[in-house]
Write a protein that holds these residues in place. Structure first.
Motif, PDB file in Angstrom:
ATOM      1  N   GLU A 142       0.824  -1.210   0.000  1.00 35.90           N
ATOM      2  CA  GLU A 142       0.000   0.000   0.000  1.00 35.90           C
ATOM      3  C   GLU A 142       0.860   1.263   0.000  1.00 35.90           C
TER       4      GLU A 142
ATOM      5  N   TYR B 214     -10.811  -1.004 -17.056  1.00 34.09           N
ATOM      6  CA  TYR B 214     -10.336  -2.321 -17.464  1.00 34.09           C
ATOM      7  C   TYR B 214     -11.460  -3.212 -17.971  1.00 34.09           C
TER       8      TYR B 214
ATOM      9  N   LYS C  47     -11.891   3.999  -9.283  1.00 31.24           N
ATOM     10  CA  LYS C  47     -11.593   4.724  -8.052  1.00 31.24           C
ATOM     11  C   LYS C  47     -10.656   5.898  -8.292  1.00 31.24           C
TER      12      LYS C  47
ATOM     13  N   SER D  14      -9.711  12.337   1.664  1.00 33.35           N
ATOM     14  CA  SER D  14      -8.821  11.833   2.709  1.00 33.35           C
ATOM     15  C   SER D  14      -7.634  11.064   2.132  1.00 33.35           C
ATOM     16  N   ASP D  15      -7.627  10.837   0.833  1.00 33.30           N
ATOM     17  CA  ASP D  15      -6.470  10.188   0.200  1.00 33.30           C
ATOM     18  C   ASP D  15      -5.417  11.201  -0.232  1.00 33.30           C
TER      19      ASP D  15
ATOM     20  N   GLU E   8      -0.987  -4.367  -5.512  1.00 36.88           N
ATOM     21  CA  GLU E   8      -0.789  -5.711  -6.053  1.00 36.88           C
ATOM     22  C   GLU E   8       0.525  -5.782  -6.830  1.00 36.88           C
TER      23      GLU E   8
ATOM     24  N   GLU F   2     -15.655  12.354   2.295  1.00 38.17           N
ATOM     25  CA  GLU F   2     -15.686  11.140   1.477  1.00 38.17           C
ATOM     26  C   GLU F   2     -17.145  10.855   1.131  1.00 38.17           C
TER      27      GLU F   2
ATOM     28  N   THR G 195     -20.090   5.761   3.082  1.00 33.77           N
ATOM     29  CA  THR G 195     -19.933   7.217   3.181  1.00 33.77           C
ATOM     30  C   THR G 195     -20.874   7.733   4.265  1.00 33.77           C
TER      31      THR G 195
ATOM     32  N   LEU H 142      -8.589  -3.516   3.801  1.00 36.25           N
ATOM     33  CA  LEU H 142      -7.747  -3.014   2.723  1.00 36.25           C
ATOM     34  C   LEU H 142      -8.654  -2.546   1.594  1.00 36.25           C
TER      35      LEU H 142
ATOM     36  N   ARG I  78      -8.781   0.201  -2.187  1.00 39.45           N
ATOM     37  CA  ARG I  78      -7.981   0.880  -3.209  1.00 39.45           C
ATOM     38  C   ARG I  78      -7.778   2.343  -2.841  1.00 39.45           C
ATOM     39  N   VAL I  79      -8.847   2.985  -2.391  1.00 36.80           N
ATOM     40  CA  VAL I  79      -8.776   4.340  -1.831  1.00 36.80           C
ATOM     41  C   VAL I  79      -9.590   4.279  -0.549  1.00 36.80           C
ATOM     42  N   ASN I  80      -9.573   5.329   0.232  1.00 36.03           N
ATOM     43  CA  ASN I  80     -10.220   5.231   1.541  1.00 36.03           C
ATOM     44  C   ASN I  80     -11.712   4.932   1.458  1.00 36.03           C
ATOM     45  N   GLU I  81     -12.399   5.628   0.549  1.00 34.59           N
ATOM     46  CA  GLU I  81     -13.837   5.341   0.407  1.00 34.59           C
ATOM     47  C   GLU I  81     -13.970   4.276  -0.659  1.00 34.59           C
ATOM     48  N   ASP I  82     -14.269   3.062  -0.248  1.00 35.44           N
ATOM     49  CA  ASP I  82     -14.252   1.959  -1.204  1.00 35.44           C
ATOM     50  C   ASP I  82     -14.891   0.740  -0.563  1.00 35.44           C
ATOM     51  N   LEU I  83     -15.210  -0.219  -1.411  1.00 38.00           N
ATOM     52  CA  LEU I  83     -15.558  -1.539  -0.909  1.00 38.00           C
ATOM     53  C   LEU I  83     -14.244  -2.241  -0.569  1.00 38.00           C
TER      54      LEU I  83
ATOM     55  N   LYS J 290     -11.205  -4.776  -0.375  1.00 35.66           N
ATOM     56  CA  LYS J 290     -10.641  -5.888  -1.135  1.00 35.66           C
ATOM     57  C   LYS J 290     -10.304  -7.023  -0.183  1.00 35.66           C
TER      58      LYS J 290
ATOM     59  N   GLN K 187     -12.831  -7.217  -9.606  1.00 37.35           N
ATOM     60  CA  GLN K 187     -12.527  -5.827  -9.947  1.00 37.35           C
ATOM     61  C   GLN K 187     -11.573  -5.182  -8.946  1.00 37.35           C
ATOM     62  N   ARG K 188     -11.609  -5.639  -7.719  1.00 38.61           N
ATOM     63  CA  ARG K 188     -10.912  -4.906  -6.673  1.00 38.61           C
ATOM     64  C   ARG K 188      -9.513  -5.415  -6.373  1.00 38.61           C
ATOM     65  N   SER K 189      -9.264  -6.690  -6.622  1.00 39.70           N
ATOM     66  CA  SER K 189      -7.923  -7.210  -6.346  1.00 39.70           C
ATOM     67  C   SER K 189      -7.781  -8.583  -6.985  1.00 39.70           C
ATOM     68  N   THR K 190      -6.691  -9.227  -6.636  1.00 42.00           N
ATOM     69  CA  THR K 190      -6.442 -10.563  -7.193  1.00 42.00           C
ATOM     70  C   THR K 190      -6.429 -11.585  -6.061  1.00 42.00           C
TER      71      THR K 190
ATOM     72  N   TYR L 266      -2.933 -11.670  -4.491  1.00 45.61           N
ATOM     73  CA  TYR L 266      -2.651 -10.592  -3.539  1.00 45.61           C
ATOM     74  C   TYR L 266      -3.371 -10.834  -2.220  1.00 45.61           C
TER      75      TYR L 266
ATOM     76  N   VAL M  79      -1.490 -11.119   1.464  1.00 44.09           N
ATOM     77  CA  VAL M  79      -1.570 -10.136   2.556  1.00 44.09           C
ATOM     78  C   VAL M  79      -2.489 -10.588   3.691  1.00 44.09           C
TER      79      VAL M  79
END
Lengths: 784, 162, 289
Positions: free
Chosen positions: A653, A695, A711, A716-717, A772, B134, C106, C189, C191-196, C198, C263-266, C269, C273
């Protein structure tokens, strides 16, 4: 420095009160009486297919449906939604070949979401319900998601005019051997002590402006076609629509609404052809279309993704002896401005550093992806990601400080800019680098981070860039401005320059007020309706303040000249001896010999005849200033960005800590506007580096055309941001100003990648740089 | 679809309306009540352009709210923050003064979201503001000037109250 | 693909629980109950359709959140995520739940979405679901046939499928009283702070001095439903949480999960982690730095 009245001040933006109350009117907010609602039906089954059969009969039966449209029910004339065809000379157009490859509705689906039918109904809901009843049979075709696939032997041709699906390569004879550059790169590499070389991939980033696409069109009883749109280019859309529908321009009116962001997504046309075609098919009815957000990713152009190879040679002392590069970009399903990025991407390489030799090749290939076109930076962020990482790799090998290397080898005043033959007239990159390095505490941090251990590693990176102000000499540059002085000596300035939110109407008004010597509140603007102003090519190439500002300045000077000439007659003085202050015109050194501007303007509008003499008492004629302006330069601004971040080596990260965005602005007409462009550009540049990419599944479906999965960095990022704005007036720009709109996005891309390199000693070569990819690279490094 | 009759107060005015059950609060504000200041940005609760203030305290996504379930509620939109005489709300003032607005499409939602924060927390830290914002996407400003505008608004409200 | 207009449905708005149960009994699989509606409305914009939707938001007294040190936490079906976040008791006694509420979606969604709605969505990525799973508890389901309490361990059957019968209404979530020596934490974890998420993880441990006497571990986005890491839990019980135990725990979790690429990760990964993240959650719960 000259004292200015309004230039240099962060004046409150013109439309801001209407925006905080929500009263600013965007296209979707307009409701004309009797409006009908349209829906474009799209193909979501395939990314490449022929429509075998289309059955609209059930859809037509839905209550409220006015009419359903198959491709042949609207014009089937080919067109190109971009405006590249009207921006280049006839010679250049010849080199591009036939680039009209789009139809309003298609039976050859070339990308996920291509439009195949249309419905007009009394309500949006009825149109939606009808769309669900359309029956389509497809013949699937092979799906090509990159240039290698689409250019292979036997691949289905996207358009007969472009063999091997190659949309564009740098054309002979303008570019010998289809290359751009100078010197002999092969010879140059022979002198190199070290060579750095790699393959990169740059991603398909989307502008994601906040206002989704909405349009209204009306073909009225007088045969006038009106279209309300948030295009960035109303005066370029007007002739394009006129041509597509065989109408004289006098029968086409483009009304630009408030634009809810553009960033290139609204360059040229998006759904204007569709809504206008439907309006022409149903005369007398206003037709409105409001696209769902998800369609924006599929219909308006994105940044060009592609494969970018670059090789650079250096002597031990850092001398860059040669650079060889090739960018193969994926166009998506249609040509649009297919020549542009393939060229500019190399232009940005050529403009930045004093390579001994440079050879660049740029090619575009069709793919089964949504279209690509202009996106803020126009190839420059792609170049920044590649070029600046390789420079840092070389600096690392040569043990040269990256800031020092850049200061030594960047191009400067007198060197050729991104287009050969237009040398730089100003450059403050050294100062930007020095101030930026100071602001981020470069030296101390670089030393400190070289000694790190532990799970979390900090890094600080730098990247520089050069951009442009307008697109001369490659593309047409032209803006018309008129200034009308009212009888009370207030001014109405008319032009067709777009304000997409960047604040250009505010800054252009400041330029007008400053030039006229009028208070800001005495200058109003007439904007928005294509019939009310002369030509302006539109908002692109970071040109609006620079070229539009030049036009406004010239028109205001013309008006002022007329005002002073009349004052000179009245005061029996030489016009050159006059000054204007607080709208009083007086003879320099004799403040008592004066006349109010309002007296002159009023006299011009009300030239009553003297009953005794029969002649007018005053000098007749309302004053109208005019300019039809073509800039003589493109005054490139330079920039340097510093990024500090932290990499979590256990998860990959990245946490952004701080960024310093330094910019060589020439003159900040409105500093708050400049800061806003840098800060907003940073959000998009950092996002391009770290998260943003459209993608696809292997069969070409777009997997993330929603904010759920596309995204972008949120509040906050974002890191702490410091702007370093260096004012070093350019001899060509209005009040010395150069551009900033596109530039703010560029260098954050390379600086982020270089900060990661500084933190963990790894360069990630494909965008975006995700945890990743980082973790995988860290594991591989660990294993090795 | 059986229509539903509801009473909805918007910016102080009561509207007795009969609506289809599948209409969101956003649909009703924009299309039935002709109040376009609340924006459609994504329709899925990600972007926050449709944010409204309910019962003068909590912010919600009007795009994810069935209007028929809002009977008896009071809604404030961005236009309703301004007084009839034209005085802007301190948050609106701060956005104006601080150049926190570019294209303006996110602005009504962003302003209401900030009002919602300052009602809960009159003196938020920068981190608290950023976390709270956010769910409201701005693609123009990089958020920097919005965040400082919210801080400024907090001070303005405190001064007015003190 | 998506639409700006919701699909057609009839909306039923009962004012009492018996009314709601009567509706559910009548329409069964043809009715979908809605509390906050934030998930269902999005689904409707992407093609989900239902003949009837029943909003329970007009039923009074279901928006409670009550805490009793002996009985634990009771959360009504209309209680929102914001209410969880505003509760001092939750913050103090159920940190994992509070932390999951803090980053949940949110502020606007938190003001509408309900905790019980999140559990019944049966999404493998639900943040609060993950936290509740680690804390343990039960859901009270009522129907015209009566009332039953389903243990959270038995709630999720498969992807987006729960134990709830279509004639039942979930009215309450019960989470047991906190153990005096209990510790919990949630991490995710994104991708950005506001997210579903992963990947998300929640731990709930009871410690006797240095020794772990009870452990419930939950992880999200690594299986079709939120997953309890039962084998890994066993490695903690009776152990002092030192480096070697944590190492075994980290190795174990990788074997227990079965993530996919999305969509969010593999999958790769997530696997790599998962151990680190679980370890960090344990460290966070136990204030080990």
């Amino acid at each position: 420095m000259t004292e200015f009245r309004t230039v240099g001040k962060s004046e409150i933006k013109i439309d801001v009160k209407a925006k905080v109350t929500g009263r600013a009117v965007y296209a979707a907010d307009i409701n004309l009486p009797g409006t009908l609602h349209a829906k474009i039906v799209r193909c979501y089954e395939h990314a490449h297919a022929k429509v075998k059969s289309l059955d609209l009969s059930e859809a037509a039966k839905i209550p409220g449906v006015v009419k359903v449209f198959a491709p042949e029910d609207l014009t089937t004339k080919f067109y190109n939604q971009s405006v590249i065809d009207i921006m280049v000379s006839e010679d250049m157009r010849g080199m591009l070949g036939d680039i009209e490859d789009q139809k309003i509705l298609t039976d050859h689906v070339k990308h996920y979401g291509d439009g195949i039918a249309a419905i007009v109904a009394t309500t949006e809901e009825a149109a939606e319900r009808a769309a669900e009843r359309i029956k389509v049979e497809y013949e699937p075709l092979p799906v090509y998601l990159n240039a290698t696939e689409s250019s292979q032997d036997g691949a289905v041709q996207f358009t007969p005019q472009k063999p091997r699906n190659m949309a564009f390569e740098l054309p002979e004879p303008a570019f010998p051997n289809n290359t751009l550059g100078w010197g002999d790169a092969d010879e140059g590499f022979k002198e190199a002590d070290i060579i750095v070389e790699d393959n990169f991939y740059t991603s398909k980033q989307k502008q994601a402006q906040m206002e989704p696409n909405s349009y209204i069109a009306l073909y009225d009883d007088d045969g006038l076609l009106s279209c309300w749109t948030s295009t960035q280019m109303p005066k370029s859309v007007q002739p394009k629509i006129a041509k597509l529908f065989n109408l004289p321009m006098s029968r086409v009116r483009i009304i630009q609404t408030v634009v809810g962001g553009g960033f290139g997504a609204r360059l040229g046309m998006v759904l204007e052809p569709h809504i206008c075609a439907l309006a022409m098919a149903l005369p007398g009815h206003p037709i409105k279309v409001q696209s769902p957000r998800e369609e924006d990713w599929l219909t308006s152009p994105s940044r060009h993704p592609g494969d970018y190879w670059m090789k650079m040679g250096f002597k031990k002392d850092g001398t860059p002896v040669a650079c060889d590069a090739k960018f193969v970009n994926y166009k998506g399903g249609y040509y649009l401005d297919g020549s542009g990025v393939a060229f500019t991407t190399g232009g940005w390489v050529s403009g930045l550093y004093k390579f001994g030799a440079l050879r660049y090749k740029g090619e575009s290939y069709f793919t089964n992806q949504p279209v690509c076109g202009a996106y803020r930076g126009y190839g420059n962020p792609q170049t920044n990601f590649v070029l600046e990482q390789l420079v840092d790799r070389a600096c690392h090998e040569l043990k040269i400080d990256p800031v020092e290397w850049r200061k030594k080898w960047h191009k400067d005043v007198g060197d050729d800019g991104w287009c050969a033959g237009v040398p730089y007239a100003s450059c403050a990159l050294d100062e930007v680098l020095d101030e930026g390095a100071k602001a981020i505490d470069w030296k101390a941090k670089r030393e400190k981070y070289a000694q790190q251990t532990g799970v979390k590693r900090r890094g600080v990176g730098v990247a520089v860039m050069v951009h442009t102000s307008g697109a001369m000499p490659m593309l047409l540059e032209h803006t018309v401005c008129t200034v009308r002085l009212n009888e009370d000596a207030t001014a109405v300035v008319a032009f067709a320059c777009s304000d997409m939110g960047q604040g250009s109407h505010t800054t252009l008004r400041q330029i007008a007020a400053e030039t006229l010597g009028f208070p800001l509140e005495d200058v109003s603007l007439s904007v928005g309706d294509s019939n009310d102003a002369g030509y302006d090519i539109g908002a692109h190439a970071s040109r609006t303040l620079y070229v539009g500002g030049g036009a406004v300045m010239a028109a205001c000077k013309d008006a002022l000249k007329q005002l002073l000439e009349r004052a000179a007659t009245m005061l029996e003085a030489n016009p050159d001896d006059l000054e204007i202050e607080d709208k009083q015109i007086f003879v320099k050194g004799s403040p008592d010999r004066k006349v109010a501007a309002s007296e002159i303007c009023s006299g011009g509008v009300y030239p009553f005849l003297n009953p005794q003499t029969g002649a007018p008492d005053t000098i007749p004629g309302q004053i109208l200033g005019y300019s039809s302006f073509n800039p003589m330069h493109n005054s490139p601004p330079f920039g340097a960005c510093f990024v500090e971040l932290e990499v979590d080596t256990e998860t990959g990260e990245i946490k952004l800590i701080e960024m310093v965005n330094g910019h060589d602005i020439g003159r900040a007409i409105n500093p708050a506007v400049v800061e806003g462009q840098l800060e907003g550009g940073a959000q998009q540049g950092l996002g391009m580096a770290l998260t943003e990419e459209l993608y696809f599944s292997t069969d070409g479906k777009v997997l993330n055309n929603t904010f759920t999965d596309y995204k972008m960095l949120g509040p906050s990022d974002m890191p702490k941001i410091t702007n370093v704005i260096i004012e070093n007036p350019d001899p060509h720009g209005p009040f010395g100003a150069k551009s900033v709109g596109e530039a703010g996005l560029v260098a954050p891309v390379g600086a982020t990648a270089n900060a990661i390199y500084n933190a963990i000693g790894i360069q990630i070569t494909d965008l975006p740089i995700t945890p990743e990819k980082i973790l995988k690279a860290l594991n591989e490094k660990h294993a090795a | 679809m059986k229509k539903h009759s509801i009473s909805l107060q918007v910016n102080g005015a009561v509207h007795e309306i009969t609506i289809q059950p599948n209409k969101t609060l956003l649909d009703v504000l924009r299309d039935e009540l002709n109040m376009p200041e609340t924006k459609y940005g994504c329709g899925t609760g990600e972007c926050g352009a449709c944010t409204v203030l309910v019962d003068d305290q909590k912010v919600i996504n009007s795009c994810l709210t069935l209007a028929a379930t809002m009977d008896g509620k009071s809604i404030t939109t961005a236009a309703g923050l301004q007084t009839a005489e034209g005085t802007l709300h301190p948050v609106q003032e701060a956005f104006v003064e601080n150049a926190a607005v570019q294209c303006g499409y996110c602005t009504p939602g962003m302003v209401l979201k900030s009002v919602g924060l300052l009602k809960k927390n009159p003196n938020p830290s920068e981190d608290e503001i950023r976390e709270w914002l956010e769910g409201n996407i701005c693609r123009c400003t990089g958020y920097e000037k919005i965040v400082t505008a919210v801080q400024l608004a907090g001070k303005k409200i405190a001064q007015a109250d003190g | 693909m998506s639409t700006r207009i919701l699909t057609e449905f009839e909306l039923l708005t009962p004012n009492t629980i018996p009314e709601a149960l009567s509706i559910l009994n009548e329409f069964r699989d043809n009715v979908i109950p809605i509390a906050g509606g934030t998930d269902v409305l999005v689904a409707m914009k992407f093609g989900f359709s239902t003949e009837y939707a029943m909003s329970i938001s007009a039923i009074p007294d279901l928006d409670y959140l009550s805490f009793d040190p002996n009985k634990g936490l009771r959360i009504g079906a209309n209680a929102t995520i914001s209410q969880i976040l505003d509760s001092k008791a939750v913050k103090q006694h159920y940190p994992a739940l509070w932390q999951s509420a803090k980053i949940f979606a949110t502020p606007q969604i938190r003001n509408s979405a309900t905790l019980i709605g999140n559990l019944l969505r049966a999404s493998p990525a639900g943040d609060c679901s993950c936290a509740v799973y680690a804390l343990g508890g039960s859901i009270v389901l009522v129907s015209q046939q009566g009332e039953r309490e389903v243990d959270i361990d038995d709630l999720w059957i498969s992807y987006q499928n729960t134990e709830r019968r279509s004639d039942e209404l979930a009215i309450e979530l019960r989470i047991p009283a906190p153990e005096p020596a209990g510790r919990s934490a949630f991490k995710r974890l994104t991708r950005v702070n506001e997210d579903l998420a992963k990947l998300n993880v929640a731990v709930n441990l009871v410690m006797d001095g240095d020794k772990c006497t009870h452990a419930r571990l939950a992880m999200g986005c690594v299986a079709p439903t939120p997953l309890r890491l039962r084998a890994t839990e066993k490695l903690l019980i009776g152990q002092t949480l030192d480096g070697s135990v944590l190492k075994r725990v980290m190795a174990s979790v990788k074997e227990e999960i079965n993530p996919i690429d999305d969509q969010r990760s593999t999958a790769e990964y997530r696997k790599s982690v998962s151990g680190v993240f679980l370890r960090r959650a344990i460290e966070q719960a136990c204030d080990i730095s």
